[in-house]
Design a protein around this motif. Structure first.
Motif, short mmCIF file in Angstrom:
data_model
loop_
_atom_site.label_atom_id
_atom_site.label_comp_id
_atom_site.label_asym_id
_atom_site.label_seq_id
_atom_site.Cartn_x
_atom_site.Cartn_y
_atom_site.Cartn_z
N ARG A 24 41.47 55.64 57.75
CA ARG A 24 40.70 56.29 56.67
C ARG A 24 39.55 55.38 56.25
NH1 ARG A 24 42.99 58.81 51.02
NH2 ARG A 24 40.97 59.60 50.37
N ARG A 25 38.38 55.98 56.06
CA ARG A 25 37.20 55.22 55.62
C ARG A 25 37.18 55.12 54.10
NH1 ARG A 25 31.54 57.16 57.54
NH2 ARG A 25 32.04 58.52 55.82
N TRP A 26 36.86 53.91 53.63
CA TRP A 26 36.68 53.64 52.21
C TRP A 26 35.36 52.90 52.04
CZ3 TRP A 26 40.40 55.47 48.93
CH2 TRP A 26 41.63 55.80 49.49
N ARG A 27 34.64 53.20 50.98
CA ARG A 27 33.37 52.52 50.77
C ARG A 27 33.60 51.02 50.57
NH1 ARG A 27 29.34 54.24 46.06
NH2 ARG A 27 29.97 56.28 46.77
N ALA A 28 32.82 50.23 51.26
CA ALA A 28 32.93 48.77 51.17
C ALA A 28 32.30 48.27 49.87
CB ALA A 28 32.24 48.11 52.36
N THR A 29 32.76 47.14 49.42
CA THR A 29 32.15 46.46 48.28
C THR A 29 30.72 46.06 48.65
OG1 THR A 29 34.28 45.62 47.54
CG2 THR A 29 32.33 44.40 46.83
N ASP A 30 29.85 46.14 47.68
CA ASP A 30 28.45 45.75 47.86
C ASP A 30 28.39 44.29 48.32
OD1 ASP A 30 25.78 45.00 47.57
OD2 ASP A 30 25.54 45.97 45.61
N PRO A 31 27.85 44.03 49.50
CA PRO A 31 27.81 42.65 50.01
C PRO A 31 26.82 41.74 49.27
CG PRO A 31 26.65 44.12 51.51
CD PRO A 31 27.30 44.99 50.46
N GLU A 32 25.96 42.30 48.44
CA GLU A 32 24.99 41.48 47.70
C GLU A 32 25.57 40.90 46.41
OE1 GLU A 32 21.91 40.51 48.57
OE2 GLU A 32 22.22 41.48 50.50
N ILE A 33 26.76 41.33 46.01
CA ILE A 33 27.36 40.78 44.80
C ILE A 33 27.73 39.32 45.07
CG2 ILE A 33 29.23 40.95 43.12
CD1 ILE A 33 29.45 43.93 43.81
N PRO A 34 27.28 38.40 44.24
CA PRO A 34 27.66 36.99 44.43
C PRO A 34 29.19 36.86 44.43
CG PRO A 34 25.95 37.18 42.77
CD PRO A 34 26.40 38.57 43.08
N GLU A 35 29.72 35.97 45.26
CA GLU A 35 31.17 35.87 45.42
C GLU A 35 31.90 35.64 44.10
OE1 GLU A 35 34.84 36.21 46.49
OE2 GLU A 35 33.15 36.83 47.74
N GLU A 36 31.35 34.82 43.23
CA GLU A 36 32.00 34.56 41.94
C GLU A 36 32.12 35.84 41.12
OE1 GLU A 36 31.01 32.10 37.91
OE2 GLU A 36 30.68 31.05 39.80
N ALA A 37 31.05 36.64 41.07
CA ALA A 37 31.07 37.90 40.32
C ALA A 37 32.02 38.89 40.99
CB ALA A 37 29.66 38.47 40.23
N ALA A 38 31.98 38.98 42.31
CA ALA A 38 32.87 39.91 43.03
C ALA A 38 34.33 39.53 42.80
CB ALA A 38 32.52 39.92 44.52
N ALA A 39 34.64 38.25 42.84
CA ALA A 39 36.02 37.81 42.61
C ALA A 39 36.47 38.17 41.19
CB ALA A 39 36.14 36.31 42.85
N ARG A 40 35.59 37.97 40.22
CA ARG A 40 35.93 38.33 38.83
C ARG A 40 36.16 39.83 38.71
NH1 ARG A 40 38.81 37.43 34.89
NH2 ARG A 40 38.02 38.07 32.88
N LEU A 41 35.29 40.63 39.33
CA LEU A 41 35.46 42.09 39.28
C LEU A 41 36.76 42.52 39.96
CD1 LEU A 41 31.79 43.19 39.89
CD2 LEU A 41 33.15 43.66 37.84
N ARG A 42 37.10 41.90 41.09
CA ARG A 42 38.37 42.24 41.77
C ARG A 42 39.56 41.89 40.88
NH1 ARG A 42 35.47 40.33 46.31
NH2 ARG A 42 36.40 38.25 46.06
N SER A 43 39.48 40.76 40.19
CA SER A 43 40.55 40.36 39.28
C SER A 43 40.70 41.37 38.14
CB SER A 43 40.25 38.97 38.72
OG SER A 43 41.20 38.60 37.76
N LEU A 44 39.59 41.79 37.58
CA LEU A 44 39.62 42.78 36.50
C LEU A 44 40.13 44.12 37.01
CD1 LEU A 44 36.23 41.75 34.89
CD2 LEU A 44 38.50 41.53 33.81
N LEU A 45 39.77 44.48 38.24
CA LEU A 45 40.26 45.72 38.85
C LEU A 45 41.78 45.66 39.00
CD1 LEU A 45 39.99 48.42 40.39
CD2 LEU A 45 39.43 47.06 42.43
#
Length: 99
Positions: free
Chosen positions: A18-39
């Motif tokens: 199944r296809r799922w939309r990928a996370t935006d690759p332009e998000i800085p890793e620190e911000a992406a990690a924080r967003l994943r934690s909040l998710l």
């Protein structure tokens, strides 16, 4: 943990066929990690609210899941249709709302 398979254009990951939309690759890793934690926190809160049969808490938690997914670029306007400034506003807004 192995990275999931991606479509050739990098816009989607493939999990169990199944296809799922990928996370935006332009998000800085620190911000992406924080967003994943909040998710993940919001997802745990959905489960706790369901177990406690607290409809209001469940609605709140589901709204936070949605906000995090939008901030990551996995929902809402596809990140590849946005310019860099729009993408930055999207993830910064998500962090502001969820933190």
């Amino acid at each position: 943990m192995a990275e999931p398979e991606r479509t050739p254009d990098g816009r989607f990951i493939v999990v169990d066929g199944r296809r799922w939309r990928a996370t935006d690759p332009e998000i800085p890793e620190e911000a992406a990690a924080r967003l994943r934690s909040l998710l993940m926190r919001a997802r745990r809160d959905v489960g706790a609210a369901r177990r406690g049969q607290d409809a209001e808490a469940e609605r709140d938690a589901r709204a936070r899941v949605h906000t995090a997914k939008v901030a990551l670029g996995e929902r809402g306007t596809p990140w590849w249709e946005q310019d860099f400034a729009e993408r930055r506003r999207r993830w910064e807004h998500g962090l502001d709302v969820l933190d």
